[in-house]
Design an enzyme around this catalytic site. Structure first.
Site, short mmCIF file in Angstrom:
data_model
loop_
_atom_site.label_atom_id
_atom_site.label_comp_id
_atom_site.label_asym_id
_atom_site.label_seq_id
_atom_site.Cartn_x
_atom_site.Cartn_y
_atom_site.Cartn_z
N LYS A 174 0.84 -1.19 0.00
CA LYS A 174 0.00 0.00 0.00
C LYS A 174 0.88 1.25 0.00
CE LYS A 174 -1.97 -1.42 3.73
NZ LYS A 174 -2.83 -1.70 4.91
N THR A 205 -9.08 9.47 7.97
CA THR A 205 -8.74 8.21 7.30
C THR A 205 -8.48 7.09 8.30
OG1 THR A 205 -6.41 8.90 7.23
CG2 THR A 205 -7.77 9.37 5.29
N GLY A 207 -8.66 3.82 10.13
CA GLY A 207 -9.23 2.51 9.81
C GLY A 207 -9.07 2.07 8.37
N THR A 208 -8.30 2.82 7.57
CA THR A 208 -8.20 2.46 6.15
C THR A 208 -7.58 1.07 5.95
OG1 THR A 208 -6.14 3.73 6.06
CG2 THR A 208 -8.11 4.79 5.22
N GLY A 209 -6.53 0.75 6.71
CA GLY A 209 -5.87 -0.54 6.51
C GLY A 209 -6.77 -1.71 6.88
N CYS A 210 -7.44 -1.61 8.01
CA CYS A 210 -8.38 -2.65 8.43
C CYS A 210 -9.50 -2.81 7.40
CB CYS A 210 -9.01 -2.30 9.77
SG CYS A 210 -7.85 -1.95 11.10
#
Length: 265
Positions: A174, A205, A207-210
């Protein structure tokens, strides 16, 4: 008709923006049935993580077996696994489960709080990554796990190769922390998929990875090939970032329900 079954193995975010809460919201929004194995409890809000308490490995194992042995699962997503013991416990469970696994090797929170003990890094490399169908590290996690520091888009291939050396079938590097468009690289070492989206002017932003990893798991549970599942997940998380909203005094969450066309206050 029963929806596809997706299991998250992750920590709780009391502020509701990341962790198990984000995973379950994503799974509902994308038409799957979300289930959970809690690995840790955090005191967390828009400003950061004020405390974290890991659950015993036996409790994690019991939750997992309770769900998988009775209900079953069509994809698993992992998140916060704070210690070597938890990493190795979950890796062993995944190895014995006939379902794709999306591994989000969570190292630090959006606010820079450490969520993974340094002593657990070797277990992630040698136990968890080898059982991953897709690993989804951000650039900080790539550096933690491989020592490769990505400074530009041209470094993404080198980062992906270093991660693939640890055994996942696919890696999604990412590149959101780079300048310019939000570009990610998905590869299995033989084919490449470059995923681009415009960089959005929205600081909310959390929580984007989860959210991205959970969305990938949803696609896999529906039977999509990895490239299609990841492409759909990228589109979903881009919309969620676009609709992210202020919450508290810090960084607000992405809006997991944007695809539902709901009205917000």
């Amino acid at each position: 008709m029963r929806p596809p079954l997706v299991l998250t193995v992750a920590g709780s975010d009391s502020g509701g923006g990341a962790g198990v809460q984000a995973d379950l919201k994503t799974m509902l929004a994308l038409g799957t049935h979300g289930m959970s194995v809690l690995t840790a409890v955090t005191a967390q809000n828009s400003l950061g993580v004020q405390g974290a308490w890991e659950l015993p490995a036996d409790a994690v194992r019991a939750q997992y077996r309770s769900v998988v042995d009775d209900i079953g699962v069509q994809a698993v997503k992992t998140g916060m696994l704070s210690s070597a013991e938890l990493v190795e416990t979950v890796a062993g469970l995944l190895a014995g489960t006939d379902a794709p696994a999306v591994v989000d090797p969570v190292g630090v929170s959006k606010h820079g709080d450490s969520l993974l003990a340094a002593s657990a890094l070797d277990s992630v490399r040698t136990k968890l990554l080898p059982v991953a169908t897709v690993a989804t590290p951000n650039l900080d996690e790539v550096a933690q796990l491989t020592g490769v520091r990505v400074e530009s888009e041209s470094d993404l291939r080198r980062a992906a190769a270093a991660l693939l050396d640890h055994g996942p079938r696919w890696v999604l590097i990412k590149g959101g922390h780079l300048s310019g468009d939000a570009v990610d690289l998905l590869t299995d070492g033989s084919e490449e998929h470059w995923l681009r989206a415009p960089r959005l002017d929205n600081r909310h932003t959390h929580g984007t990875g989860c959210t991205l990893a959970s969305a990938v798991a949803c696609g896999l549970a529906k039977g999509l090939p990895v490239p299609e599942a990841v492409t759909a997940a990228k589109e979903y998380v881009t919309g969620a970032i676009r609709a992210g909203f202020a919450l508290g005094d810090g960084i607000g969450p992405v809006d997991h329900g944007w695809v539902l066309g709901r009205e917000t206050a």
